[in-house]
Design a protein around this motif. Structure first.
Motif, PDB file in Angstrom:
ATOM      1  N   UNK A   1       0.953  -1.166   0.071  1.00 27.64           N
ATOM      2  CA  UNK A   1       0.018   0.044   0.000  1.00 27.64           C
ATOM      3  C   UNK A   1       0.720   1.282  -0.053  1.00 27.64           C
ATOM      4  N   UNK A   2       1.964   1.315   0.630  1.00 28.56           N
ATOM      5  CA  UNK A   2       2.834   2.484   0.783  1.00 28.56           C
ATOM      6  C   UNK A   2       3.404   2.563  -0.620  1.00 28.56           C
ATOM      7  N   UNK A   3       3.752   1.336  -1.420  1.00 26.64           N
ATOM      8  CA  UNK A   3       4.480   1.505  -2.804  1.00 26.64           C
ATOM      9  C   UNK A   3       3.522   2.091  -3.697  1.00 26.64           C
ATOM     10  N   UNK A   4       2.505   1.719  -3.572  1.00 24.10           N
ATOM     11  CA  UNK A   4       1.188   1.940  -4.327  1.00 24.10           C
ATOM     12  C   UNK A   4       0.989   3.903  -4.309  1.00 24.10           C
ATOM     13  N   UNK A   5       1.295   4.186  -3.260  1.00 21.57           N
ATOM     14  CA  UNK A   5       1.226   5.573  -3.263  1.00 21.57           C
ATOM     15  C   UNK A   5       1.942   6.623  -3.961  1.00 21.57           C
TER      16      UNK A   5
END
Length: 244
Positions: free
Chosen positions: A62-66
């Protein structure tokens, strides 16, 4: 021991081992020799550790997709032969800041029959919402099943409201080229089904006996034919595939 528990969870997930493998006597004997402080891990503890690893990786994703501006999706549905359960997987594809293609599994969910378009659409949108990328979708690639057509149409209507689709959604629905090619091949094979059936029966006849295999090899040598493997028709997912 805490680090070993984490490593054991990764090992179970990586190789799809059952949780009970950590309770086996031989495994624990081996670990005790290498690590005297080793403590037996129960299947329930192993399950909890694996879930913890999953939740951690989910947060990392989820952090990567930000940092992703536009992401394309591929999705497929199939039925597990062993469990008799129907699943859907959603995979995200995007170009990162270094211009490298990235691919991650975003969701792997159970969808019970009859798997209508509305249910597929809801499962996809829920996945995107949970990961915060519902406004970053570029394209979705699916096969030509009618329920997928309904699902994509519903998703397109939903995303069109926010006006975030590229080219007004003209590029949104991408039909899977591999599925189209497979349909073409299956249609062609249906025209020569009598021939392929004869080939299959012949191969099965030869493979049924070691003596026939030796005789077949002798004939190949006598005729000075180039080395070839026998063709066999393999059943996969209800369709027939020629394989050598």
């Amino acid at each position: 021991m805490e680090k070993m528990r984490e490593a054991a969870a990764h090992w179970v997930l990586m190789h799809k081992h059952p949780f009970s493998i950590l309770e086996e006597e031989g495994f624990n004997f081996m670990m005790k020799l290498g690590l005297p402080d080793w403590q037996k891990i129960s299947r329930n503890t192993s399950k909890a550790d694996c879930v913890a690893v999953y939740e951690l990786e989910k947060k990392k994703l989820k952090n990567l997709l930000k940092n992703v501006n536009k992401i394309s999706l591929t999705t497929d549905l199939w039925k597990s032969k062993n469990q008799k359960i129907e699943y859907m997987v959603i995979t995200g594809h995007w170009i990162d800041s270094s211009w490298k293609l990235q691919k991650r599994v975003l969701s792997f969910v159970h969808i019970p029959p009859p798997r209508k378009g509305v249910e597929i659409s809801d499962a996809i949108f829920k996945c995107l919402k949970e990961r915060g990328i519902e406004n970053e979708i570029f394209t979705i690639s699916v096969d030509n099943a009618s329920n997928n057509d309904v699902a994509i149409r519903l998703l397109k209507d939903t995303f069109s409201m926010s006006k975030n689709l590229v080219c007004a959604g003209k590029l949104f629905h991408v039909r899977c080229c591999a599925h189209i090619l497979n349909l073409m091949v299956q249609d062609g094979l249906s025209q020569i089904v009598d021939i392929t059936d004869n080939i299959r029966e012949s191969v099965e006849f030869v493979n049924r006996s070691d003596g026939r295999l030796l005789l077949f090899a002798d004939i190949v040598q006598q005729l000075r034919l180039p080395g070839r493997k026998l063709f066999m028709i393999v059943e996969q997912g209800g369709t027939q595939h020629l394989r050598c």
